[in-house]
Motif scaffolding. Structure first.
Motif, PDB file in Angstrom:
ATOM      1  N   LYS A   1       1.396  -1.036   0.152  1.00 17.92           N
ATOM      2  CA  LYS A   1       0.005  -0.260  -0.006  1.00 17.92           C
ATOM      3  C   LYS A   1       0.731   1.613   0.011  1.00 17.92           C
ATOM      4  O   LYS A   1       0.637   2.675  -0.314  1.00 17.92           O
ATOM      5  CB  LYS A   1      -0.654  -0.244   1.110  1.00 17.92           C
ATOM      6  CG  LYS A   1      -2.282   0.756   1.321  1.00 17.92           C
ATOM      7  CD  LYS A   1      -3.121   0.378   0.780  1.00 17.92           C
ATOM      8  CE  LYS A   1      -4.533   1.583   0.062  1.00 17.92           C
ATOM      9  NZ  LYS A   1      -5.459   1.568  -0.062  1.00 17.92           N
ATOM     10  N   GLY A   2       2.480   1.094   0.184  1.00 20.77           N
ATOM     11  CA  GLY A   2       3.210   2.337   1.005  1.00 20.77           C
ATOM     12  C   GLY A   2       3.285   2.535   1.300  1.00 20.77           C
ATOM     13  O   GLY A   2       4.327   3.655   1.185  1.00 20.77           O
ATOM     14  N   PHE A   3       3.184   2.102   2.449  1.00 25.54           N
ATOM     15  CA  PHE A   3       4.213   2.845   3.909  1.00 25.54           C
ATOM     16  C   PHE A   3       5.172   2.108   4.485  1.00 25.54           C
ATOM     17  O   PHE A   3       5.628   0.737   3.150  1.00 25.54           O
ATOM     18  CB  PHE A   3       3.105   2.294   4.799  1.00 25.54           C
ATOM     19  CG  PHE A   3       1.946   2.269   5.283  1.00 25.54           C
ATOM     20  CD1 PHE A   3       1.588   3.665   5.459  1.00 25.54           C
ATOM     21  CD2 PHE A   3       0.377   1.244   4.811  1.00 25.54           C
ATOM     22  CE1 PHE A   3       0.071   4.151   6.067  1.00 25.54           C
ATOM     23  CE2 PHE A   3      -0.957   2.057   4.576  1.00 25.54           C
ATOM     24  CZ  PHE A   3      -1.286   3.414   5.511  1.00 25.54           C
ATOM     25  N   LYS A   4       6.417   3.101   4.926  1.00 26.55           N
ATOM     26  CA  LYS A   4       7.117   2.589   4.811  1.00 26.55           C
ATOM     27  C   LYS A   4       7.049   0.936   6.210  1.00 26.55           C
ATOM     28  O   LYS A   4       6.560   1.479   7.699  1.00 26.55           O
ATOM     29  CB  LYS A   4       8.503   3.258   5.476  1.00 26.55           C
ATOM     30  CG  LYS A   4       9.531   3.332   5.589  1.00 26.55           C
ATOM     31  CD  LYS A   4      10.594   4.001   6.212  1.00 26.55           C
ATOM     32  CE  LYS A   4      12.071   3.275   6.779  1.00 26.55           C
ATOM     33  NZ  LYS A   4      12.395   4.470   7.664  1.00 26.55           N
ATOM     34  N   VAL A   5       7.500   0.005   6.062  1.00 26.44           N
ATOM     35  CA  VAL A   5       6.813  -1.496   7.697  1.00 26.44           C
ATOM     36  C   VAL A   5       7.713  -2.022   7.553  1.00 26.44           C
ATOM     37  O   VAL A   5       9.155  -2.183   7.415  1.00 26.44           O
ATOM     38  CB  VAL A   5       6.343  -2.229   6.620  1.00 26.44           C
ATOM     39  CG1 VAL A   5       5.921  -3.283   7.825  1.00 26.44           C
ATOM     40  CG2 VAL A   5       5.021  -2.000   5.697  1.00 26.44           C
ATOM     41  N   THR A   6       8.237  -2.293   9.192  1.00 23.23           N
ATOM     42  CA  THR A   6       9.478  -2.510   9.772  1.00 23.23           C
ATOM     43  C   THR A   6       8.489  -4.229  10.493  1.00 23.23           C
ATOM     44  O   THR A   6       7.572  -3.358  11.530  1.00 23.23           O
ATOM     45  CB  THR A   6      10.181  -1.712  10.920  1.00 23.23           C
ATOM     46  OG1 THR A   6      11.354  -0.635  10.228  1.00 23.23           O
ATOM     47  CG2 THR A   6      10.864  -3.041  11.650  1.00 23.23           C
ATOM     48  N   LEU A   7       9.023  -4.953  10.603  1.00 20.63           N
ATOM     49  CA  LEU A   7       8.692  -6.567  10.764  1.00 20.63           C
ATOM     50  C   LEU A   7       9.638  -6.993  11.902  1.00 20.63           C
ATOM     51  O   LEU A   7      10.441  -7.033  11.446  1.00 20.63           O
ATOM     52  CB  LEU A   7       8.289  -7.406  10.162  1.00 20.63           C
ATOM     53  CG  LEU A   7       7.643  -8.533  10.069  1.00 20.63           C
ATOM     54  CD1 LEU A   7       6.191  -8.475  11.097  1.00 20.63           C
ATOM     55  CD2 LEU A   7       7.720  -9.492   8.869  1.00 20.63           C
ATOM     56  N   VAL A   8       9.002  -7.185  13.138  1.00 21.83           N
ATOM     57  CA  VAL A   8      10.183  -7.484  13.908  1.00 21.83           C
ATOM     58  C   VAL A   8       9.706  -9.179  14.565  1.00 21.83           C
ATOM     59  O   VAL A   8       8.510  -8.934  15.396  1.00 21.83           O
ATOM     60  CB  VAL A   8       9.897  -6.152  15.420  1.00 21.83           C
ATOM     61  CG1 VAL A   8      11.721  -7.001  16.386  1.00 21.83           C
ATOM     62  CG2 VAL A   8      10.104  -4.640  14.717  1.00 21.83           C
ATOM     63  N   GLU A   9      10.958  -9.544  14.901  1.00 17.62           N
ATOM     64  CA  GLU A   9      10.386 -10.962  15.727  1.00 17.62           C
ATOM     65  C   GLU A   9      11.498 -11.530  15.920  1.00 17.62           C
ATOM     66  O   GLU A   9      11.945 -11.592  16.229  1.00 17.62           O
ATOM     67  CB  GLU A   9      10.826 -11.672  13.636  1.00 17.62           C
ATOM     68  CG  GLU A   9      10.509 -13.312  14.242  1.00 17.62           C
ATOM     69  CD  GLU A   9       9.217 -14.342  15.115  1.00 17.62           C
ATOM     70  OE1 GLU A   9       8.276 -12.941  14.816  1.00 17.62           O
ATOM     71  OE2 GLU A   9       9.722 -14.878  16.601  1.00 17.62           O
ATOM     72  N   ILE A  10      10.730 -11.191  16.987  1.00 20.59           N
ATOM     73  CA  ILE A  10      11.816 -12.217  18.422  1.00 20.59           C
ATOM     74  C   ILE A  10      12.874 -13.259  18.166  1.00 20.59           C
ATOM     75  O   ILE A  10      14.230 -13.760  18.415  1.00 20.59           O
ATOM     76  CB  ILE A  10      11.058 -12.438  20.093  1.00 20.59           C
ATOM     77  CG1 ILE A  10      12.012 -12.372  20.730  1.00 20.59           C
ATOM     78  CG2 ILE A  10       9.896 -13.564  19.669  1.00 20.59           C
ATOM     79  CD1 ILE A  10      11.292 -12.184  22.600  1.00 20.59           C
ATOM     80  N   GLU A  11      12.756 -14.252  16.940  1.00 18.67           N
ATOM     81  CA  GLU A  11      12.654 -15.768  16.879  1.00 18.67           C
ATOM     82  C   GLU A  11      13.413 -15.655  16.467  1.00 18.67           C
ATOM     83  O   GLU A  11      13.604 -14.119  15.154  1.00 18.67           O
ATOM     84  CB  GLU A  11      11.959 -16.099  16.265  1.00 18.67           C
ATOM     85  CG  GLU A  11      11.383 -17.483  17.469  1.00 18.67           C
ATOM     86  CD  GLU A  11      11.318 -17.756  18.571  1.00 18.67           C
ATOM     87  OE1 GLU A  11      12.326 -18.222  18.576  1.00 18.67           O
ATOM     88  OE2 GLU A  11      10.588 -17.938  19.287  1.00 18.67           O
TER      89      GLU A  11
END
Ligand SMILES: Cc1cc2nc3c(=O)[nH]c(=O)nc-3n(C[C@H](O)[C@H](O)[C@H](O)COP(=O)(O)OP(=O)(O)OC[C@H]3O[C@@H](n4cnc5c(N)ncnc54)[C@H](O)[C@@H]3O)c2cc1C
Length: 453
Positions: A165-175
């Motif tokens: 959609k055009g957002f800047k996205v950060t995905l955070v995963e602890i594993e």
């Protein structure tokens, strides 16, 4: 006061499927389904309302599926169950007396209490609720940067769609890797690469220790390493819990994870012939480990609902639900990932004596057509008897159906040996070649490993 033959509480995947199954198995019974929402969403389609679909209107579960087979829908909320009186009371103060009660109460997203800042404005969860999601889409629209916490399949799909959609996205995963519960590391690494190629900033091996706000709204998140990431909104994708409060209030027994205890015919335990529980609110047992489990899938929910519906008035020993195989697939762009049964890592952790093997081929033949995709099939089998316990697939759009087939091999307790003589149909545009069919080639790799042991 009103009397009904079958009362279904909940209008998600499991309530819908249970009501339809009851109506087709016992057409003479009156079936009434009560659900809270005016419009139920197709739950698996929810991530796509953030990008691919125009809006949530494109993701509505059609009521016609129920009404066309004679199921009556009541928009209301059940607030009280009286097991002894066989009755339910609704918010609108209607008393419904049932002969059979189907609890399809579903699940709700968690907003962890230990995570400071999780209650700030612009920190969202993903409930299966159209009103909430429409409001969320409106609220995040002005955002530039969105952080998604948790990289299970919902977090991954939502991140990919927000990015689209055009957002800047950060995905955070602890594993260490994304999709960690459903896939072994090598598949998680490929998925992560594809997500990064598409523009999502993926951070693995690090948890979020706090969400920091300013004027009641999120300002930045703090990672366990001390690193700060500025953001305008946060999406929590940190799991779901069964929605079983009204069941507990009615003294219906819950297991240690909060699910309604059931037998393999989905009847509630101990020993109720008149109440069944299905879907995300009902007890899950892993097909392979035989341990209690917390997997929540629409596919499992519908399989349980079919089982409960068919066995509602009389039991058939041919139709029990023998445990969840947790069959699931997801796509990142044109690349798909499918999983069924147990992963290699989990099998080792559970102390199974296993062998694993994989094969990479193509999903068409020849493999240089415009839509050709590499296809990797990994199988996890019991070392002593060769029974297939798990399978993982990476490939193109045929991945979902191939994964479903592997799921049924697991459910049917098929061995690798049987796969060596499996008969298949092949077609250049649709499948791998008859001589290099990755599922059979993976079985050959395993059969050789078993011979060489
Ligand atoms: C974003 C997202 C994506 C997903 N994608 C997939 C996927 O691709 N594949 C897959 O297999 N699974 C997927 N899932 C999981 C799947 O959505 C759930 O497993 C499924 O929705 C379970 O169905 P259910 O009917 O048990 O519960 P729910 O969908 O939670 O439905 C419960 C229903 O009960 C109603 N209800 C609850 N309490 C009451 C009450 N007291 N009175 C009246 N009504 C009540 C609710 O309003 C709701 O209608 C996804 C889930 C999410 C959130």
């Amino acid at each position: 006061m009103r009397k009904v033959d079958v009362l279904v509480v909940g209008g998600g995947a499991s309530g819908l499927q249970a009501a339809i199954t009851v109506k087709s198995t016992y057409p003479e019974k009156e079936v009434v389904l009560v659900r809270k929402e005016q419009h139920a969403l197709i739950p698996c389609g929810i991530p796509y309302i953030f990008g691919s679909l125009k809006d949530s209107e494109q993701d509505i579960l059609p009521d016609k599926l129920l009404t066309s087979v004679g199921v009556e829908i009541l928009i209301d909320e059940i607030v009280d169950i009286d097991v002894k009186a066989h009755s339910c009371t609704s918010k609108a103060r209607e008393t419904l007396i049932y002969t059979k009660l189907i609890l399809a109460l579903g699940s709700i997203p968690t907003r962890p209490k230990w995570l400071k800042g999780a209650d700030l404005g612009n920190v969202f969860t993903i409930p299966k609720n159209k009103v909430y999601l429409d409001d969320m889409v409106r609220k995040i629209s002005a955002s530039k940067h969105i952080v998604v916490i948790g990289a299970g399949f919902i977090g991954v799909e939502v991140s990919d769609e927000l990015n689209k959609k055009g957002f800047k996205v950060t995905l955070v995963e602890i594993e260490k890797t994304i999709l960690n519960k459903a896939f072994d590391e090598e598949f998680g690494i490929i998925a992560e690469e594809h997500l990064r190629e598409r523009g999502v900033n993926v951070i693995t091996g690090e948890g979020v220790s706090e969400i920091i706000g300013k004027d009641g709204k999120v300002n930045y998140i703090l990672l366990s390493s001390g690193k700060k990431i500025d953001t305008d909104a946060v999406v929590l994708s940190m799991g779901y819990v069964p929605n079983t409060e009204i069941a507990a209030k009615a003294n219906i027994e819950l297991n240690e994870f909060g699910f309604i205890r059931t037998c393999e015919y989905m009847r509630v335990l101990p020993c109720s012939n008149d109440i069944v529980a299905v879907g995300d609110c009902a007890e899950k047992r892993d097909f392979v480990t035989r341990k209690l489990d917390r997997t929540m899938l629409a596919s499992t929910a519908c399989a349980e609902a079919r089982t409960a519906g068919m066995n509602l008035y009389t039991l058939s020993p041919c139709k029990p639900f023998t445990g969840t195989i947790a069959i699931y697939s997801t796509a990142i762009g044109n690349h798909a990932f499918g999983t069924a049964g147990i992963t290699e890592a989990r099998a080792i952790q559970e102390n199974f004596n296993i062998i694993s093997g994989s094969f990479t081929g193509m999903d068409t033949h020849p493999g240089n057509l415009s839509h050709s995709h590499k296809q990797t099939v990994k199988l996890i089998v019991a070392a002593d008897c060769g029974m297939i316990l798990g399978g993982e697939v990476y490939g193109g759009y045929s991945t979902g159906e191939l994964t479903n087939a592997i799921g049924f091999l697991i459910q049917s307790r098929v061995t690798v040996k049987a796969l060596l003589t499996m008969q298949i149909g092949t077609q250049p545009l649709l499948t791998g070649s008859p001589a290099g069919y990755p599922l059979i080639k993976a079985a050959e790799v395993l059969a050789k490993k078993m011979r060489d042991r």
